[in-house]
Scaffold this motif. Structure first.
Motif, PDB file in Angstrom:
ATOM      1  N   VAL A 138      17.826 -45.216  10.501  1.00 37.37           N
ATOM      2  CA  VAL A 138      16.949 -46.175  10.417  1.00 37.37           C
ATOM      3  C   VAL A 138      15.401 -45.854   9.922  1.00 37.37           C
ATOM      4  O   VAL A 138      14.819 -46.461   9.328  1.00 37.37           O
ATOM      5  CB  VAL A 138      16.951 -47.053  11.799  1.00 37.37           C
ATOM      6  CG1 VAL A 138      15.526 -48.116  11.901  1.00 37.37           C
ATOM      7  CG2 VAL A 138      17.891 -47.908  12.072  1.00 37.37           C
ATOM      8  N   GLY A 139      15.193 -44.729  10.420  1.00 38.96           N
ATOM      9  CA  GLY A 139      13.837 -43.932  10.040  1.00 38.96           C
ATOM     10  C   GLY A 139      13.822 -43.923   8.422  1.00 38.96           C
ATOM     11  O   GLY A 139      12.746 -43.687   7.836  1.00 38.96           O
ATOM     12  N   GLN A 140      14.912 -43.832   7.586  1.00 41.00           N
ATOM     13  CA  GLN A 140      14.823 -43.593   6.587  1.00 41.00           C
ATOM     14  C   GLN A 140      14.610 -44.873   5.470  1.00 41.00           C
ATOM     15  O   GLN A 140      14.669 -44.774   4.303  1.00 41.00           O
ATOM     16  CB  GLN A 140      16.047 -42.767   6.078  1.00 41.00           C
ATOM     17  CG  GLN A 140      16.479 -41.652   6.781  1.00 41.00           C
ATOM     18  CD  GLN A 140      15.438 -40.602   6.321  1.00 41.00           C
ATOM     19  OE1 GLN A 140      14.844 -40.368   5.035  1.00 41.00           O
ATOM     20  NE2 GLN A 140      14.879 -39.596   7.423  1.00 41.00           N
ATOM     21  N   THR A 141      14.379 -45.915   6.229  1.00 41.55           N
ATOM     22  CA  THR A 141      14.571 -47.346   5.309  1.00 41.55           C
ATOM     23  C   THR A 141      13.156 -47.569   5.075  1.00 41.55           C
ATOM     24  O   THR A 141      13.091 -48.026   3.857  1.00 41.55           O
ATOM     25  CB  THR A 141      15.173 -48.522   6.260  1.00 41.55           C
ATOM     26  OG1 THR A 141      14.344 -48.622   7.513  1.00 41.55           O
ATOM     27  CG2 THR A 141      16.616 -47.993   6.623  1.00 41.55           C
ATOM     28  N   CYS A 142      11.994 -47.422   5.660  1.00 40.60           N
ATOM     29  CA  CYS A 142      10.696 -47.616   5.533  1.00 40.60           C
ATOM     30  C   CYS A 142       9.809 -46.821   6.214  1.00 40.60           C
ATOM     31  O   CYS A 142      10.268 -46.317   7.235  1.00 40.60           O
ATOM     32  CB  CYS A 142      10.343 -49.418   5.579  1.00 40.60           C
ATOM     33  SG  CYS A 142      10.570 -49.868   7.262  1.00 40.60           S
ATOM     34  N   ASN A 143       8.508 -46.949   5.698  1.00 39.85           N
ATOM     35  CA  ASN A 143       7.484 -46.043   6.232  1.00 39.85           C
ATOM     36  C   ASN A 143       7.295 -46.297   7.667  1.00 39.85           C
ATOM     37  O   ASN A 143       7.037 -45.684   8.555  1.00 39.85           O
ATOM     38  CB  ASN A 143       6.240 -46.000   5.352  1.00 39.85           C
ATOM     39  CG  ASN A 143       6.590 -45.294   4.012  1.00 39.85           C
ATOM     40  OD1 ASN A 143       7.114 -44.635   4.061  1.00 39.85           O
ATOM     41  ND2 ASN A 143       5.677 -45.781   3.158  1.00 39.85           N
ATOM     42  N   ARG A 144       7.195 -47.901   7.949  1.00 36.03           N
ATOM     43  CA  ARG A 144       7.068 -48.111   9.243  1.00 36.03           C
ATOM     44  C   ARG A 144       7.989 -47.971  10.363  1.00 36.03           C
ATOM     45  O   ARG A 144       7.446 -47.155  11.393  1.00 36.03           O
ATOM     46  CB  ARG A 144       6.586 -49.691   9.430  1.00 36.03           C
ATOM     47  CG  ARG A 144       6.285 -50.390  10.658  1.00 36.03           C
ATOM     48  CD  ARG A 144       6.314 -51.912  10.529  1.00 36.03           C
ATOM     49  NE  ARG A 144       5.901 -52.338  12.081  1.00 36.03           N
ATOM     50  CZ  ARG A 144       6.175 -53.446  12.405  1.00 36.03           C
ATOM     51  NH1 ARG A 144       6.498 -54.463  11.637  1.00 36.03           N
ATOM     52  NH2 ARG A 144       5.812 -53.850  13.664  1.00 36.03           N
ATOM     53  N   LEU A 145       9.137 -47.951  10.135  1.00 34.59           N
ATOM     54  CA  LEU A 145      10.209 -47.454  10.951  1.00 34.59           C
ATOM     55  C   LEU A 145      10.153 -45.898  11.165  1.00 34.59           C
ATOM     56  O   LEU A 145      10.672 -45.370  12.110  1.00 34.59           O
ATOM     57  CB  LEU A 145      11.620 -48.158  10.469  1.00 34.59           C
ATOM     58  CG  LEU A 145      11.553 -49.644  10.729  1.00 34.59           C
ATOM     59  CD1 LEU A 145      13.100 -50.068  10.235  1.00 34.59           C
ATOM     60  CD2 LEU A 145      11.567 -50.042  12.009  1.00 34.59           C
ATOM     61  N   GLN A 146       9.797 -45.195   9.953  1.00 37.18           N
ATOM     62  CA  GLN A 146       9.728 -43.833   9.996  1.00 37.18           C
ATOM     63  C   GLN A 146       8.717 -43.581  11.119  1.00 37.18           C
ATOM     64  O   GLN A 146       8.780 -42.365  11.826  1.00 37.18           O
ATOM     65  CB  GLN A 146       9.284 -43.434   8.695  1.00 37.18           C
ATOM     66  CG  GLN A 146       9.303 -41.717   8.623  1.00 37.18           C
ATOM     67  CD  GLN A 146      10.763 -41.036   9.037  1.00 37.18           C
ATOM     68  OE1 GLN A 146      11.630 -41.552   8.618  1.00 37.18           O
ATOM     69  NE2 GLN A 146      10.391 -39.845   9.407  1.00 37.18           N
ATOM     70  N   LEU A 147       7.533 -44.073  11.190  1.00 37.15           N
ATOM     71  CA  LEU A 147       6.436 -43.721  12.029  1.00 37.15           C
ATOM     72  C   LEU A 147       6.968 -44.197  13.476  1.00 37.15           C
ATOM     73  O   LEU A 147       6.572 -43.608  14.495  1.00 37.15           O
ATOM     74  CB  LEU A 147       5.362 -44.546  11.766  1.00 37.15           C
ATOM     75  CG  LEU A 147       4.478 -43.865  10.538  1.00 37.15           C
ATOM     76  CD1 LEU A 147       3.291 -44.745  10.118  1.00 37.15           C
ATOM     77  CD2 LEU A 147       4.098 -42.703  10.623  1.00 37.15           C
ATOM     78  N   LEU A 148       7.857 -45.264  13.663  1.00 40.08           N
ATOM     79  CA  LEU A 148       7.990 -45.840  14.947  1.00 40.08           C
ATOM     80  C   LEU A 148       9.185 -44.724  15.716  1.00 40.08           C
ATOM     81  O   LEU A 148       8.895 -44.662  16.817  1.00 40.08           O
ATOM     82  CB  LEU A 148       8.620 -47.154  14.897  1.00 40.08           C
ATOM     83  CG  LEU A 148       7.623 -48.265  14.621  1.00 40.08           C
ATOM     84  CD1 LEU A 148       8.395 -49.576  14.584  1.00 40.08           C
ATOM     85  CD2 LEU A 148       6.656 -48.521  15.939  1.00 40.08           C
ATOM     86  N   ILE A 149      10.137 -44.117  14.928  1.00 40.25           N
ATOM     87  CA  ILE A 149      11.097 -43.392  15.359  1.00 40.25           C
ATOM     88  C   ILE A 149      10.389 -42.052  15.931  1.00 40.25           C
ATOM     89  O   ILE A 149      11.220 -41.424  16.737  1.00 40.25           O
ATOM     90  CB  ILE A 149      12.270 -43.085  14.583  1.00 40.25           C
ATOM     91  CG1 ILE A 149      11.613 -42.106  13.338  1.00 40.25           C
ATOM     92  CG2 ILE A 149      12.891 -44.304  14.071  1.00 40.25           C
ATOM     93  CD1 ILE A 149      12.916 -41.831  12.521  1.00 40.25           C
TER      94      ILE A 149
END
Length: 529
Positions: free
Chosen positions: A81-92
């Motif tokens: 999931v973290g590879q899908t967008c920058n925001r999710l990358q920061l959240l994980i």
């Protein structure tokens, strides 16, 4: 210019279209208009119109809700999931998502384990790892699951790590030992792991008492490499409350190490799990001196439950006498090594019959010649006991073949002893002991009214009259009978749970036990409560 004669809707009445839009954004909504019918205001429904709502995006949710959703994902899915967008990358990267890292969902190589543990942090409390040992006998099972660099990364990054579980992992003790593990661990699990030992003698747990001072729960389960001398090291861990060596089938010399460990250590031990281990009464008795022991679990290994003692087996070599049949079987295969099976030690004993001295003198020269040519078994060295793997249902056939190896000179076409040699022969099969009886159970406490005959208690230091046990599980031992129940009634005042499934107790014994101790929950073949 004509005046507008239509009656406007009352100010306190909202149109159906407005009401429906506020209640639901996506639904069929009716439009209508007000008109005069018989001087009364009525709403005449008109054509239905589909109201479309804008597309919803997961990213519209706030960070707190997203983190709550992401916390339900496995580590592999979380990284994807973290590879899908920058925001999710920061959240994980949020530390709350890495408090409990469970990697037991699939078998992992060391490189994958390292990749998944890159995000662990000082908030990580639990790490569970699953290696490749289940791939045995494929060569991939030898992939090392732990390395010195990985343990160093966990130790330095996870300052508050309290739980470390290793499932089906391959461990190379040439490079790591217990001192490489995080020091603040409170629970350490080795489940069905394999250990590669170095050429020089080494003990994996030799300094566990000084390195893991906070350890409370230690589980070494289904590990054939476990050695009983490690019990002495475990007994020195001052805060140890729970110990499990379930399924460790290679327990040897248990009594000397177990008795020393129980006498001088295990001061806070409350739970002891010995299920599926080849222990006897003497082994079980080692722990009856522990004053804080609250729960004990013992269970006969599955492979041994249906074995019955057979006093005599008829073979072509004659009657094979079995003294007390005692079987030792491997509950788990060793890696590398043979697959699971029964291992018997066959020991052949020869007895020379009394013969006529004159006949002996006449036959001395002939016998000497036979000794040189064929080898007379009477003068040959005693045969060395050997291991034979017997398959269920083929015991008799395989016993005959085993005996023929030792007695080739004494077997003729009729399967009888050779009259030229004259000695009788008998074969005794000795099995490693694996049973618990009433004697083992009755060693916990001293009954006011003796329930066993011909038993004398001799100890340098008398054990407590009442045991502190609150839970006792003793399953599938046929020699545990109503005698044990009568003993526990007298010596286990705190007992609240008793499981005797598969034992030799009777319904009458269970009922008599319940009459005296109605507060104790009893699990047996007759009742479940």
């Amino acid at each position: 210019m004509e005046a507008n004669t239509s009656t406007p809707p009352p100010s306190n009445v909202k149109t159906t279209n407005e009401t429906s839009l506020k209640k639901r954004k996506r639904r069929y909504s009716s439009t209508g208009e007000y008109t005069n019918v018989d001087d009364e205001e009525c709403l005449i429904p008109a054509e239905k119109v589909l109201v479309e709502e804008p597309p919803f995006s997961l990213l519209e949710l706030c960070d707190e809700i997203l983190i709550e959703i992401l916390s339900n994902l496995e580590i592999k899915s979380l990284l994807a999931v973290g590879q899908t967008c920058n925001r999710l990358q920061l959240l994980i990267r949020d530390s709350r998502l890495w408090r409990n890292v469970d990697l037991t969902g699939e078998q992992l190589h060391l490189k994958d384990i390292k990749k998944y543990l890159l995000r662990v942090n000082d908030q990580t409390n639990c790490i569970k790892i699953r290696g490749m040992v289940e791939q045995y006998p494929s060569e991939s099972w030898k992939n090392v699951s732990l390395s010195e660099s990985l343990l160093q990364h966990i130790t330095e990054t996870c300052e508050n790590l309290q739980i470390l579980e290793l499932h089906h992992c391959f461990i190379n003790t040439e490079t790591i030992d217990i001192t490489h593990f995080p020091q603040k661990l409170k629970r350490l699990v080795f489940n069905d792991c394999y250990v590669r030992w170095p050429n020089t003698p080494a003990i994996l747990f030799s300094r566990i008492d000084t390195h893991l001072k906070d350890l409370e729960d230690l589980r070494i389960e289904f590990c054939n490499w476990f050695s009983t001398h490690d019990l002495v090291a475990f007994s020195k861990v001052v805060n140890l409350k729970s110990l499990s060596i379930r399924g460790c089938s290679e327990l040897k010399e248990f009594v000397p190490y177990g008795s020393i460990a129980a006498r001088f250590g295990f001061k806070k031990l409350e739970t002891l799990d010995l299920r599926e281990t080849p222990i006897m009464d003497s082994d079980f008795q080692c722990f009856n001196i522990l004053k804080n022991l609250r729960e004990v679990l013992v269970e006969c290994p599955v492979e041994l439950r249906n074995n019955r003692a057979r006093s005599n087996i008829r073979t072509s070599c004659g009657n094979v006498t079995l003294p007390e049949t005692r079987v030792r079987e491997r509950s788990r295969p060793q890696r590398p090594g043979p697959q699971p099976g029964r291992f018997f030690i066959v020991n052949v004993v020869y007895n020379r019959q009394n013969q006529n001295p004159a006949q002996n003198n006449q036959n001395n020269q002939a016998e000497n010649n036979e000794n040189q040519d064929e080898g007379n078994v009477r003068n040959a060295p005693a045969p060395i006991p050997q291991f034979h793997e017997l398959e269920p249902g083929r015991e008799q056939e395989q016993l005959e073949n085993a005996l023929r190896i030792f007695l080739p000179q004494h077997i003729n076409e009729n399967g009888n002893g050779n009259e030229n040699h004259g000695p009788t022969h008998a074969a005794s099969i000795y099995f490693a002991p694996t049973k618990i009886t009433d004697r083992g159970v009755c060693s916990y406490g001293i009954a006011r009214v003796p329930v066993q005959n011909n038993i004398v208690v001799i100890r340098a230091e008398p054990r407590p009259q009442d045991t502190t046990l609150e839970k006792l599980t003793i399953r599938h031992y046929r020699n545990v009978s109503d005698v044990s129940l009568r003993h526990l009634v007298q010596c286990a005042p705190k007992l609240r749970y008793l499981d005797v499934t598969g034992c030799g107790v009777t319904l009458e014994g269970i009922n008599a036990f319940k009459e005296v101790k109605p507060e104790c929950k009893v699990i047996s073949d007759f009742t479940s409560s």
